[in-house]
Design an enzyme around this catalytic site. Structure first.
Site, mmCIF file in Angstrom:
data_model
loop_
_atom_site.group_PDB
_atom_site.id
_atom_site.type_symbol
_atom_site.label_atom_id
_atom_site.label_comp_id
_atom_site.label_asym_id
_atom_site.label_seq_id
_atom_site.Cartn_x
_atom_site.Cartn_y
_atom_site.Cartn_z
ATOM 1 N N ASP A 124 -6.928 26.729 -24.719
ATOM 2 C CA ASP A 124 -8.077 27.040 -25.566
ATOM 3 C C ASP A 124 -8.753 25.764 -26.063
ATOM 4 O O ASP A 124 -9.986 25.696 -26.167
ATOM 5 C CB ASP A 124 -7.656 27.903 -26.748
ATOM 6 N N ASP B 161 -1.609 34.959 -35.514
ATOM 7 C CA ASP B 161 -0.420 34.759 -34.679
ATOM 8 C C ASP B 161 0.834 34.599 -35.520
ATOM 9 O O ASP B 161 0.824 33.902 -36.549
ATOM 10 C CB ASP B 161 -0.568 33.504 -33.818
#
Length: 292
Positions: free
Chosen positions: A241, A15
């Site tokens: 998550d 990311d």
């Protein structure tokens, strides 16, 4: 007591996270204040979360043959996740770009790359597998193939149907638990419902249990509603998550779903409050102390 065994099959991304005063509107250019790179992908994030919560975690996924792949494997290794089943494929590793505002809200774009050629036939199920965790950042066919095998092996299947996409009736019927947020629930149902009504409507599509996550408003399931733990918000990036991974680890221990969800909520609350710099300090003991 033996550690619970969790297999996470899903995405791995490197990311890029940009801090900005606000998320851009269409056609707007916003001046950011910082940029960082971080391990990500819903599969990878959930695997790391479950491992930090004390489970024995095996990660199945795919990465490219590039520098990003080395970072992704090293992060899994450092978190204690068995990454031997992660496949190396001749293309780029997956990545995402996330924009984070000062209130902790974010928007993201993913480029799946290697994740789209993940081969479920190469995955070996570990002995003693309790829970298989899936998401929607790998192909539907891969999720379906693994869910079928999990059902045959006596393992429970958690599908975190994110990002939202159409799901086959067979996959939904194989789900022991479907986890979606409000937006994903609306996309699957073709319209908005109250959280409990959404859980009930989604259950009619096949899964045995449904949880609709509501961010700071908690969660709504078929048989319970739980408020969120009060917490300061540094960043919500990855909180969902963390919730799924912690829930999976706790559910794999054999506790009831309501207690496992509460444990997941406690983990998510600590994650939101810690921010990117403090998340490695979140331990099973800290989560359990808050949950209890």
């Amino acid at each position: 007591m033996a550690r619970p065994v969790v297999l996470v099959a899903g995405s791995l991304h490197l990311d890029t996270i940009v801090a900005a005063p606000h998320l851009p509107a269409p056609d707007e250019t916003v001046t950011g204040s910082s940029v960082t790179q971080a391990f990500g992908g819903k599969g990878g994030n959930q695997a790391v979360a479950a491992a930090r919560m004390g489970a024995r975690v095996i990660m199945a996924g795919a990465v490219g043959m590039d520098a990003a792949a080395s970072v992704l494997r090293a992060t899994l290794q450092a978190a204690g996740v068995d990454h031997a089943p992660v496949q190396a494929v001749p293309c780029a590793s997956g990545m995402s770009v996330a924009i984070l505002d000062p209130q902790g809200t974010y928007g993201a774009v993913i480029v799946s790359a290697a994740n789209l050629v993940f081969d479920p036939a190469q995955v070996t199920f570990p002995a003693g597998l309790s829970v298989l965790v899936l998401q929607n950042e790998i192909p539907e066919g891969a999720n379906l193939a693994l869910a079928r095998r999990a059902a045959g092996a006596g393992a429970r299947v958690i599908l975190n149907a994110a990002p939202a996409r159409a799901l086959s009736p067979e996959l939904l019927a194989l789900c022991d638990l479907l986890v979606v947020n409000r937006g994903e629930a609306a996309a699957l149902l073709g319209g908005t419902h109250s959280p409990r009504a959404a859980a009930q409507a989604l259950a009619k599509l096949g899964p045995k249990e449904v949880i609709v996550t509501l961010g700071g408003d908690g969660v709504a399931a078929l048989s319970f509603v739980q408020p969120a733990f009060p917490t300061r918000v540094v960043s919500t990036h990855g909180a969902g998550d963390m919730y799924v991974g912690a829930l999976a680890a706790e559910w794999a221990r054999g506790v009831g779903l309501e207690a496992a969800s509460r444990f997941g909520q406690a983990a998510a609350a600590l994650h939101v409050a810690a921010g990117p710099e403090g998340r490695e300090t979140i331990t099973e003991a800290r989560v359990r102390a808050l949950a209890d």
